[in-house]
Write a protein that holds these residues in place. Sequence first.
Motif, PDB file in Angstrom:
ATOM      1  N   ALA A 147      92.076  27.916  36.946  1.00 36.59           N
ATOM      2  CA  ALA A 147      90.882  28.211  36.156  1.00 36.59           C
ATOM      3  C   ALA A 147      89.851  28.842  37.064  1.00 36.59           C
ATOM      4  CB  ALA A 147      90.325  26.932  35.515  1.00 36.59           C
ATOM      5  N   SER A 148      88.830  29.398  36.471  1.00 37.83           N
ATOM      6  CA  SER A 148      87.730  29.987  37.233  1.00 37.83           C
ATOM      7  C   SER A 148      86.420  29.607  36.557  1.00 37.83           C
ATOM      8  CB  SER A 148      87.874  31.508  37.310  1.00 37.83           C
ATOM      9  OG  SER A 148      87.835  32.071  36.010  1.00 37.83           O
ATOM     10  N   ARG A 149      85.353  29.526  37.343  1.00 37.62           N
ATOM     11  CA  ARG A 149      84.055  29.116  36.828  1.00 37.62           C
ATOM     12  C   ARG A 149      82.965  29.842  37.611  1.00 37.62           C
ATOM     13  NH1 ARG A 149      82.344  24.584  33.943  1.00 37.62           N
ATOM     14  NH2 ARG A 149      84.403  23.623  34.163  1.00 37.62           N
ATOM     15  N   LEU A 150      81.937  30.304  36.879  1.00 37.34           N
ATOM     16  CA  LEU A 150      80.790  30.953  37.515  1.00 37.34           C
ATOM     17  C   LEU A 150      79.763  29.879  37.853  1.00 37.34           C
ATOM     18  CD1 LEU A 150      79.365  33.634  38.297  1.00 37.34           C
ATOM     19  CD2 LEU A 150      78.327  33.614  36.027  1.00 37.34           C
ATOM     20  N   VAL A 151      79.463  29.713  39.154  1.00 35.43           N
ATOM     21  CA  VAL A 151      78.566  28.650  39.593  1.00 35.43           C
ATOM     22  C   VAL A 151      77.632  29.184  40.669  1.00 35.43           C
ATOM     23  CG1 VAL A 151      80.167  26.780  39.038  1.00 35.43           C
ATOM     24  CG2 VAL A 151      80.253  27.860  41.303  1.00 35.43           C
ATOM     25  N   ARG A 152      76.614  28.359  40.970  1.00 40.33           N
ATOM     26  CA  ARG A 152      75.710  28.652  42.087  1.00 40.33           C
ATOM     27  C   ARG A 152      75.900  27.535  43.116  1.00 40.33           C
ATOM     28  NH1 ARG A 152      71.438  31.983  42.097  1.00 40.33           N
ATOM     29  NH2 ARG A 152      71.359  31.965  39.818  1.00 40.33           N
ATOM     30  N   PRO A 153      76.551  27.821  44.248  1.00 43.75           N
ATOM     31  CA  PRO A 153      76.809  26.773  45.243  1.00 43.75           C
ATOM     32  C   PRO A 153      75.513  26.148  45.760  1.00 43.75           C
ATOM     33  CG  PRO A 153      78.167  28.696  45.681  1.00 43.75           C
ATOM     34  CD  PRO A 153      77.193  29.104  44.623  1.00 43.75           C
ATOM     35  N   VAL A 154      75.553  24.814  45.927  1.00 47.70           N
ATOM     36  CA  VAL A 154      74.386  24.074  46.409  1.00 47.70           C
ATOM     37  C   VAL A 154      74.615  23.599  47.845  1.00 47.70           C
ATOM     38  CG1 VAL A 154      72.936  22.035  46.034  1.00 47.70           C
ATOM     39  CG2 VAL A 154      73.771  23.365  44.091  1.00 47.70           C
ATOM     40  N   SER A 155      75.799  23.034  48.106  1.00 50.05           N
ATOM     41  CA  SER A 155      76.085  22.540  49.459  1.00 50.05           C
ATOM     42  C   SER A 155      77.587  22.473  49.658  1.00 50.05           C
ATOM     43  CB  SER A 155      75.455  21.159  49.669  1.00 50.05           C
ATOM     44  OG  SER A 155      76.057  20.204  48.802  1.00 50.05           O
TER      45      SER A 155
ATOM     46  N   VAL B  19      78.575  32.857  42.185  1.00 48.05           N
ATOM     47  CA  VAL B  19      79.887  33.179  42.698  1.00 48.05           C
ATOM     48  C   VAL B  19      80.935  32.678  41.722  1.00 48.05           C
ATOM     49  CG1 VAL B  19      80.036  31.030  44.042  1.00 48.05           C
ATOM     50  CG2 VAL B  19      81.430  32.992  44.715  1.00 48.05           C
ATOM     51  N   TRP B  20      82.000  33.459  41.556  1.00 42.90           N
ATOM     52  CA  TRP B  20      83.157  33.023  40.769  1.00 42.90           C
ATOM     53  C   TRP B  20      84.094  32.229  41.669  1.00 42.90           C
ATOM     54  CZ3 TRP B  20      83.948  32.863  35.747  1.00 42.90           C
ATOM     55  CH2 TRP B  20      83.158  33.664  34.917  1.00 42.90           C
ATOM     56  N   VAL B  21      84.404  31.005  41.265  1.00 45.48           N
ATOM     57  CA  VAL B  21      85.272  30.132  42.050  1.00 45.48           C
ATOM     58  C   VAL B  21      86.574  29.948  41.283  1.00 45.48           C
ATOM     59  CG1 VAL B  21      85.576  27.828  43.014  1.00 45.48           C
ATOM     60  CG2 VAL B  21      83.348  28.957  43.155  1.00 45.48           C
ATOM     61  N   GLY B  22      87.689  30.326  41.899  1.00 46.17           N
ATOM     62  CA  GLY B  22      88.993  30.042  41.332  1.00 46.17           C
ATOM     63  C   GLY B  22      89.555  28.780  41.951  1.00 46.17           C
ATOM     64  N   TYR B  23      90.095  27.908  41.133  1.00 45.10           N
ATOM     65  CA  TYR B  23      90.565  26.618  41.652  1.00 45.10           C
ATOM     66  C   TYR B  23      91.717  26.110  40.796  1.00 45.10           C
ATOM     67  CZ  TYR B  23      87.850  24.686  37.789  1.00 45.10           C
ATOM     68  OH  TYR B  23      87.356  24.415  36.539  1.00 45.10           O
ATOM     69  N   VAL B  24      92.423  25.123  41.338  1.00 49.11           N
ATOM     70  CA  VAL B  24      93.523  24.460  40.647  1.00 49.11           C
ATOM     71  C   VAL B  24      93.042  23.062  40.295  1.00 49.11           C
ATOM     72  CG1 VAL B  24      95.907  23.664  40.786  1.00 49.11           C
ATOM     73  CG2 VAL B  24      95.210  25.772  41.942  1.00 49.11           C
ATOM     74  N   ASP B  25      93.063  22.698  38.994  1.00 51.00           N
ATOM     75  CA  ASP B  25      92.544  21.397  38.587  1.00 51.00           C
ATOM     76  C   ASP B  25      93.577  20.301  38.843  1.00 51.00           C
ATOM     77  OD1 ASP B  25      92.941  22.122  35.023  1.00 51.00           O
ATOM     78  OD2 ASP B  25      94.425  21.584  36.553  1.00 51.00           O
ATOM     79  N   ALA B  26      93.234  19.085  38.432  1.00 54.03           N
ATOM     80  CA  ALA B  26      94.089  17.930  38.719  1.00 54.03           C
ATOM     81  C   ALA B  26      95.418  17.999  37.991  1.00 54.03           C
ATOM     82  CB  ALA B  26      93.362  16.636  38.339  1.00 54.03           C
ATOM     83  N   HIS B  27      95.516  18.819  36.930  1.00 53.20           N
ATOM     84  CA  HIS B  27      96.765  18.938  36.179  1.00 53.20           C
ATOM     85  C   HIS B  27      97.627  20.108  36.648  1.00 53.20           C
ATOM     86  CE1 HIS B  27      95.209  15.947  33.394  1.00 53.20           C
ATOM     87  NE2 HIS B  27      94.073  16.631  33.348  1.00 53.20           N
ATOM     88  N   GLY B  28      97.167  20.799  37.680  1.00 57.87           N
ATOM     89  CA  GLY B  28      97.928  21.917  38.203  1.00 57.87           C
ATOM     90  C   GLY B  28      97.645  23.239  37.515  1.00 57.87           C
ATOM     91  N   ALA B  29      96.681  23.277  36.576  1.00 60.46           N
ATOM     92  CA  ALA B  29      96.352  24.524  35.876  1.00 60.46           C
ATOM     93  C   ALA B  29      95.308  25.284  36.678  1.00 60.46           C
ATOM     94  CB  ALA B  29      95.829  24.208  34.481  1.00 60.46           C
TER      95      ALA B  29
END
Length: 823
Positions: free
Chosen positions: A784-792, A772-782
């Motif tokens: 980003a997106s990352r392709l990951v396999r969710p575990v829990s 799944v592609w996860v879009g998120y806001v990091d600690a600096h407010g930028a």
Amino acid sequence: MTTSLADHLRTLSDESLAALLRLRPDLVVPVPADVSALAIRAQSRVSVARALDGLDQFTLQILDAARLTRHPEEGGTSVDAILALATTGPHPPAPTAVRGALDRLRALFLLYGPEHDLHLVGGVDEVSPYPAGLGRPAAELAPRAAAVCTDPAKLRRTLLAAPPSARAILDRLAAGPPVGTVPPGALEAPATGTEDALPPDLVNGGAPTGSPIRWLVEHRLLVRMSAVKGGGTVELPREVGLLLRRDSGPLGPLRTSPPVVATPPREAKAVDSAGAGQTMEVVRQTEALLESLAAEPAPVLRSGGVGVRDLRRLARGLGLDDSTTALLFEVAYAAGLVGELDLTGAATTRYGGDQQILPTGGYEVWRASSLAERWEQLARAWLTMTRQVGLVGQRDDRDRPISVLSAEAERAGAPAARLAVLAILADLAPATAPTPDEVLELLDWRAPRRARGREAAHREVLAEAAQLGVTGLNALTSYGRLLLADVTEADERADDPLGLLSDAESGEPSTAVRALDALLPAPVDHFLVQADLTVVVPGPPDPTLAGELDVVAEHESAGGASVHRVTTASVRRALDAGYSADDLHALFRRRSRTPVPQGLTYLVDDVARKHGGLRVGSAGGYVRSDDEALLTEVLADKRLEALAFRRLAPTVLATPYQVQRMLTALRDAGYAPVPEDASGATVLARPKTRRAPARVPVATRGLDPLAAPRLPMPRLLGVVEQIRRGEAAARAARRAPAVVRGGAARTGPAPAHTHSDALAVLQQAVRDKALVWVGYVDAHGATASRLVRPVSIGAGYLRAEDERTEMLHTFALHRITAAVLED
């Protein structure tokens, strides 16, 4: 439609990609991120050069045929076109041989694509700009030259009209390379009477002075590429070169197999016997060199290495020439038998002032080994050391002499050069003894790009192999063949990439040691004492006997039966080492197979009777003796005036100097003193020998230190899987959502627009173990997106695995802005 190399690689199976990586291991250092990166690296100049370096002359000529038959616009060629060009000459090769060369080129992916549309990788033209030694087409060089070269009839007439001197220049350039340097004044009008004179300085890269070059340039048979003060460079157009090669074919003479060795083979037993005799000699010479260094260490120059004067001193003492002594020195250093001792007490460095070269602690272990094991350690060190000993004595680029152990003699390609030469001998029938010229011809056919320009180094390898006993009568010995196979196998072993683990080091003698042991005479534990006090050892002495002989006798000659001599000095040396007269009598009776001569008994008794007549102690230093007349003689001896003796008592003399200096001076004057301790007891012991710190033998990462390690097939398949994952990630990244703060995605598949929708997508991905592609806001407010396999999912956090890096990441759920399944 032209297919790129990257697209072609994507269509291959995992096994095919692994086969490519096995043939070209440099492509996996480091592991490419994806297939596109692999294709870029496979076409790079460095990687293509490595691949070309391993090809034989015929395969390179077929590659040149592919380059010459390329379509000028599309850039592709075909197997039929290559076959047609390769079979044009007077002695055409068999089509099966051409197809075999093409298969090798396609396996290396220097050529790729279907048979009707073959393409070359881009780096080939950069590495080798002149295919088959031919220049560029005239249309690329100069339009005016194309007017002549594109008209076959006009070109033939111009060639027929060329003066003999100009025609000779054309023939030289047509043989390749097609470029030449024009010296200043070469294009000026010729002096009277020199039109037909051929100056001698044009040899594939230099042009003669005078009118021939000017005539050829004016008639468009040569194209001037650059001008420097009346000179410059010229190039022969391809059309002219092809016309001049009409008798030999466009690719030149084609040889599908290596040249045949005409030298008749020798008897295998004679080869092994000659080599085994030389192994005994080289071990003896190395031991003598190390003993000389123990007695008088060689100082290290501040610029590094050992000076010429010290090398010549050692060579004179050994009765060898400088080059042989330098070889033994370098091999002993590579084997860890000699090293540097820092006399300043500071940390030891290889080069610097106040250092000496002397044997290491490993020398004692080496000396206690069998003769075959000692030779193997030397031969292994020679095979793998990155030193070119032939450079010692020559001048460097600053016109300074290159010395032993200096940095100027380092050559990273030296192990590969030795491997190449010995591999030629190993591939021939046993006991085949080719001449050096025949070996160079075989090397030039097998790997012309590596061999050309290194003829001197390859001749040095043959000479050194003969000196070390690896070869005998110019043929590779049976034990040398086993050693080469053992070292090569260790070099390719995955669990021992350095090639340092030998059978001998694992507790068992190697096959080479066992084979050499069978050829060498058995070690002997006895000797024959002659009436003239010479001791003849009828074979190689075992380590115990050799140690005893070093103490009680002087070495005179070596060979199958070595000769030693018992002298007054040697008996006194044995007594100083702790032997008594009875011990020496027992030693000679036990070891000698002949009756002990009466003269030897008298000599031992006479020296022992005088030994200890003087006693030396510290007071600065003192000498005492019960023989007052003897002390009077010492006091009156003018040779001992420097010691400033003063009589303290009828039986005691004192001196302000230390005990060791007194002992040396008294012994040099012919006396036989012995030291005593504070209680008056005699102190007898062998003199302590200084040793350099123990060193690990110098070793390279394999026989070719510049080559990448060869991985086993399971490891290669793992690398291919990693490249496939990277390719999938890169492909998915191209269509990943562009995440914005607030949860919306600008491009790509429709994301979950609300936090609850994103959470539902993530929960479904955990159940299905989907990417799944996860879009998120990091600690600096930028964003980003990352392709990951969710575990829990739990406690406000998402835990997911990044398959590309195989790392586990944790995301705060309140920072996740979007979630999109990969599909």
